[in-house]
Design an enzyme around this catalytic site. Sequence first.
Site, short mmCIF file in Angstrom:
data_model
loop_
_atom_site.label_atom_id
_atom_site.label_comp_id
_atom_site.label_asym_id
_atom_site.label_seq_id
_atom_site.Cartn_x
_atom_site.Cartn_y
_atom_site.Cartn_z
CG HIS B 90 38.89 31.61 29.43
ND1 HIS B 90 39.23 32.89 29.77
CD2 HIS B 90 38.06 31.71 28.37
CE1 HIS B 90 38.64 33.74 28.94
NE2 HIS B 90 37.93 33.05 28.08
CG HIS B 93 41.63 29.77 34.49
ND1 HIS B 93 42.22 30.30 35.61
CD2 HIS B 93 42.09 30.48 33.44
CE1 HIS B 93 43.02 31.29 35.26
NE2 HIS B 93 42.95 31.43 33.94
CG HIS B 175 38.67 37.14 32.66
ND1 HIS B 175 39.66 37.66 31.89
CD2 HIS B 175 38.71 35.80 32.48
CE1 HIS B 175 40.28 36.69 31.24
NE2 HIS B 175 39.71 35.55 31.58
CG HIS B 413 44.03 38.92 31.32
ND1 HIS B 413 43.97 37.91 32.23
CD2 HIS B 413 43.82 38.35 30.11
CE1 HIS B 413 43.75 36.77 31.61
NE2 HIS B 413 43.64 37.01 30.30
CG HIS B 435 47.16 33.36 34.55
ND1 HIS B 435 47.09 34.33 33.58
CD2 HIS B 435 46.40 32.35 34.09
CE1 HIS B 435 46.31 33.91 32.60
NE2 HIS B 435 45.88 32.71 32.89
#
Lengths: 715, 700
Positions: B90, B93, B175, B413, B435
């Site tokens: 993602h 990240h 995830h 998540h 986060h």
Amino acid sequence: MTSIIKFQALSGCFDESPHCYLLEIDDFTILLDCGWDELFSVNLVDSLKQNINKIDAVLISYPDLLHLGALPYAVGKLGLNCPIYGTVPVHKMGQMFMYDWYLSRYDSEEFAIFDLDDVDKVFDRMTVLKYNQTIALKGKGYGITITPVPAGHMIGGTIWKIVKDGEEDIVYAVDYNHKKERHLGCCELEKVTRPSLLITDAYNMLYQQPRRSARDESLVVSILATLRSQGNVLLAVDTAGRVLEISNLLDNIWHNKEAGLFAYNIVLMSKVAHNVNEFAKSSIEWMSDRMVKSVDDARNNPFQFRSVKLCHSFEDLKKIPSPKVVLASMPDLECGFARDLFVMWCGQPNNSVIFTQRTSPGTLARYLVDNLGRVLSLQLDVRSRAPLAGKELDEYLQTKKQKASETMEYEESSEDEDEISGPVGHDIMVMEEPRRQGKKPHFPVFPFHEEKVKVDEYGEVVKHEDFLIVDGVEEAEKDISDAQEEPEEDMEIEEIPTKCMSQSKILKLNCNILYIDFEGRSDGPSIERLVFQVKPRRLIIVRGSQEACEKLSAGCQAENIWMPQKGDHINATIERHIYQLLLKDSILKDLMFKKCRESEVAWVTGQVVYDTGSTDIEKSDVAEAKKNQPHLDLVDYNLIPSHKTAFLNDIKLSDFKQILGKNGIPSEFIGGTLRCCGGNISLQRLETGKVSIEGTLSEDYFKVRDLLYEQYAII
Amino acid sequence: GFYFRRLNSNGPNMSRRKEAIPAEESDQLTIKPLGAGQEVGRSCILLEFKGKKILLDMGIHPGLTGMDALPYIDTIEASEIDLLLISHFHLDHSGALPWFFAKTSFKGRCFMTHATKAVYRWLLSDYIKVSNISTEQNLYTEADLEASMLKIETLDFHEEKDVGGIRFRAYHAGHVLGAAMFMIEIAGVKILYTGDFSRQEDRHLCAAEIPAVRPDVLITESTYGTQIHEKREDRESRFTGMVHDIVTKGGRCLIPVFALGRAQELLLILDEYWGQHSELHDIPIYYASSLAKKCMSVYQTYVNAMNSRIQKQIAISNPFVFKHVSNLKGIDHFDDVGPCVIMASPGMMQSGLSRELFESWCTDPKNGVIIAGYCVEGTLAKHIQSEPDEIATMSGQRLPLKMRVANISFSAHTDYQQTSEFIRALQPRHVILVHGEANEMSRLKAALIREYETMPEVEITVYNPRNTTSVELTFRGEKAAKVMGSLAVHKPVEGEVLSGVLVKRNFNYHLLAPSDLATYTDIQVSQITQKLAVHYSGSVSTLHFLLLQLAGHVEKMDEVKSSFRVFDVIDLTVDKNMITVEWKGSPVNDMFADAVLVTILRAETLNEPSVKIDDYGAKFEWDKFKDSLVEMLRDMFGEAAVPKSVTKDDFYVTVDDKKAIIDFYNLKVTCEEDLTLQKILQTAVSRLYNSLAPISAIQM
């Protein structure tokens, strides 16, 4: 602290018998590989049987017969009942190897050495690992950790690192390949340094490989010549190991317009070709950087073949027009499609048979490879399995009926068993199923038909599979016999019994027979270099001729070298003095570490103290436990004994030449000595760790000496 | 040998010490978020321990543009970073990675899983294209991205890697495909970084693993804070129900999604639902993402990173070949005629196709939008959840918002229940929250503290640092050395003096005798022999005389060839007009050699000596030594300390009424009353002796 280490070869000593060794660390016994030759030699099984009860763990290096062939027998028939370790591809491909072997044997003979359930038992039992995944063994094996390290040769191929108590490291490395290949990276044996024991083979010690490009070229040239003369090529390959390298190579060559092969057909044929291909496609992360890059950058899976077609039966194969190249298993020609094709094709002079690996002595393939050009005709048992018909069938049905009425209960329970164990093991056959039953003629070309499966509702698929499996197997078998014997007969009933027929035939060998090495193993000079680099403290040499073993042993400077005879008990115990000492901060603070290779070194002198005075911040119970541990503390200055200065590191003059160059001092080698400053100063490396510097009294001398000193950690 | 030894603090210069401890010996672990500290987006956390510096993730902030979107990299020295780990693909990240490689002095190593790397390539390429259109300032180019591909290394799940003593391995994080949690171990201290994780298995991914080893520090995401997710079945049926409702009433259903990750999960759900409801077959499902199409091959290849269900299924037929979903190349290819379902990116409708569709559909109450993922503060997707009457378009126009808005979170998540269970299973002593939006984070912190309030036996501390604020933890690093080989032949005895080479490698210590080094390590003990040729035209006897004066003793090796040995280690051979000096290199020997060389040069300039004394050698004069000692001690302790009448046989010092006796010939000091004094005196006496006595008299 010293661990008792024992070694015993159950097979694979001074000959080419398969790998199978017992390694004992204290009272924990590890079986290193469990191979079987293509002919099921009884010798090996006997020695395995004697030791079966003391085996606590099995480590498997490669997925082929040579390394795990005897596992189904050991687990299924001898009751081997311990954890088996292997990498993910060894697990997947190993299963394919065993399925293919069983199915190929079953096709032509009454085969009862092991069955598919035994194969499934093996692979259900296997613990899969990733490369460099260290796991600690439990129970009796407490203190032992095992780590698989890449070995090349075959996908998932493993060099095993077995470590006891964090210090005693034993490395088991056989059949590795130090060269990068198309689909595989190279072995990482070089990363191992100074193991206390190395167990390795000398199989290829007397052998030197041709260059890869020359080898590939000779393959292409002979294929092209055969195809152009309208002949067929049979490439005898293994099921799921080296075949990946060859098929990937050929698929690429086919795709290359210049090679001129595009018009011809190429087929990969084995009982499990589709599954092997699927697994290859989803195991890219185990392959070479080049393969991974192809997926990452071009989103192009290298095992999504562009030219190679997959076949699972002669019916499939018939639909592919000749001339064609067929990569078929088994490589030994003792069974499987390769043997059938050989029988069919060996008579025509325009055909070619190419062997890509040396199989065990005594196998047909090996006989032909060893006598290239000398064998003109062969007497061979042509075996096949055919369905019962007529009288025989009636008899069979009658006896079956009788049995059924006698023992109803028994029947039932056995049926149950089928239902339970069937689906797990035979899921490969599910794929073949739709194809076989499919009505469209082009189905057989491709391994399976997607729509077919999707027609079913979810939930029901499971049952459907169960149902299909049984006749999947049966039909697969029948299919081959169909092709050979009675192609017109259509099989419908799953219950139809079969029988095996064997017929001795004299075959004239008119075709070309070639051997092109695609084994992907390190050869003699490389083995010697690698073993020298690894510098094992002790060495056990297995598998290879007497001469080969001795050559390897001569080139290695280990403290002990053993070349065991079969059944020999070797005691490779290394007396190991070791204890742990806690370093006090006071002593560490003062140390001046100097860099030396990957480590830092410092000279330390201290006094052993048991009472710590417990100023630790740690919880009290922890501190309590530590009290009994010796500490190293500062010592009275006057008690520090003097010591000889040690120069640590070992330099190569060629490296030093570059360093001189960087500092503006030109130098050259004359007869092994490095000369610089107009020949006034010369350096010589006398033996490992000994360097001499000679020169006339001058400023340059001290400059060069300072540079030389900089290469060492001087403490 | 010679007294070439290290000074220890027990020596006379006891006062030095207590200066700054070098970083690599420090027991302090610093954790500093450079991004994702009390915010969601631009994840980047700095770990510092034992002189090693590690960065976890390198993301950009989706709500910000240009340099503002970067984490606070300017507060660190990029060239000092040893290791960079990327948890998943993602953008928040991995989005700043090409920039970090291209625009900073970073030269450490960077790792991610195979699947992450494969998707990263295409995801960022897409991001570059999108940001080219929307903003003028670009962080990096396609070329930078390609260059970064060459530098990124891959690791497989569970594989253990070692980078300069930092050991780490990746665990499945759920995830998205390829998402990893990293367990990092430095000098025995274990830190688990979860990245984004989910403990719930879904259609294609497995649940995050619980590592078998207990970490000392857990750095965990806190996106959903104390919220608890709807059950998987419930949210799926609510989702399919709403989609069904919208399209059967003739509306258009927009599902803004992030191109990769949850989108694949939603497609699997929709494709299956459509398969079960033949009445919907006429209604098209579009998936407007060329990116997702590109990455399909990645999903097909890296099945090993998915759950076992998919792995089994994929062998039969590929579940990622959808029957009811068609790909939409762009809005130009879209014929907006009737009810349909469109999944379009970006997921938070900042711009792009999902925004365009939203703006053209939002005024019709028949239509609906389903927000399926997590939305960052400040984005349109977050804004419409508060159900405003009007929204602002990209062009600044205001439109009434009449379409149905639903928020069904498929976000993979962790929620409070999962996080709490995860922490309970791992029992880390320190939990660091990253986060998560500031409020969620502090709620989670409070909840966790409350949870462990009743359990005083569990020591757990929770931190929620802000960006660039460090958490500093102290770990009393245990430094144990393994003593091996000849040094370890017998067990250590109290008071025994051990001396040897301490080898430090990757925070492991081994204590070995030099002779054992080659056996246990790859370190070789070497020897350097030196040979110097010096021109000499003087006489041999002059040389001999001077050498005698220098060394006190000269050993004649060979009468005929006139070769000598001095200091026991330096060999001289006189040959015609040349002297060859030969010795084994070491600091002390080199010093001797220098002295000999100077002597040779001097001998050349001298004439034949007038006196010829063969046996002349430097002798140690005890009387002279006595005088010097008396002088030195008076300097040290005052005139009164040493009595005037001392003799060599009766030598004592009195300091503060304490009497210390010095045994002159054995150089031994005894003072039972004060051991410190004894030590000081002892050192002084031996040092004075060492500096005055001729070399030949000192024990070598």
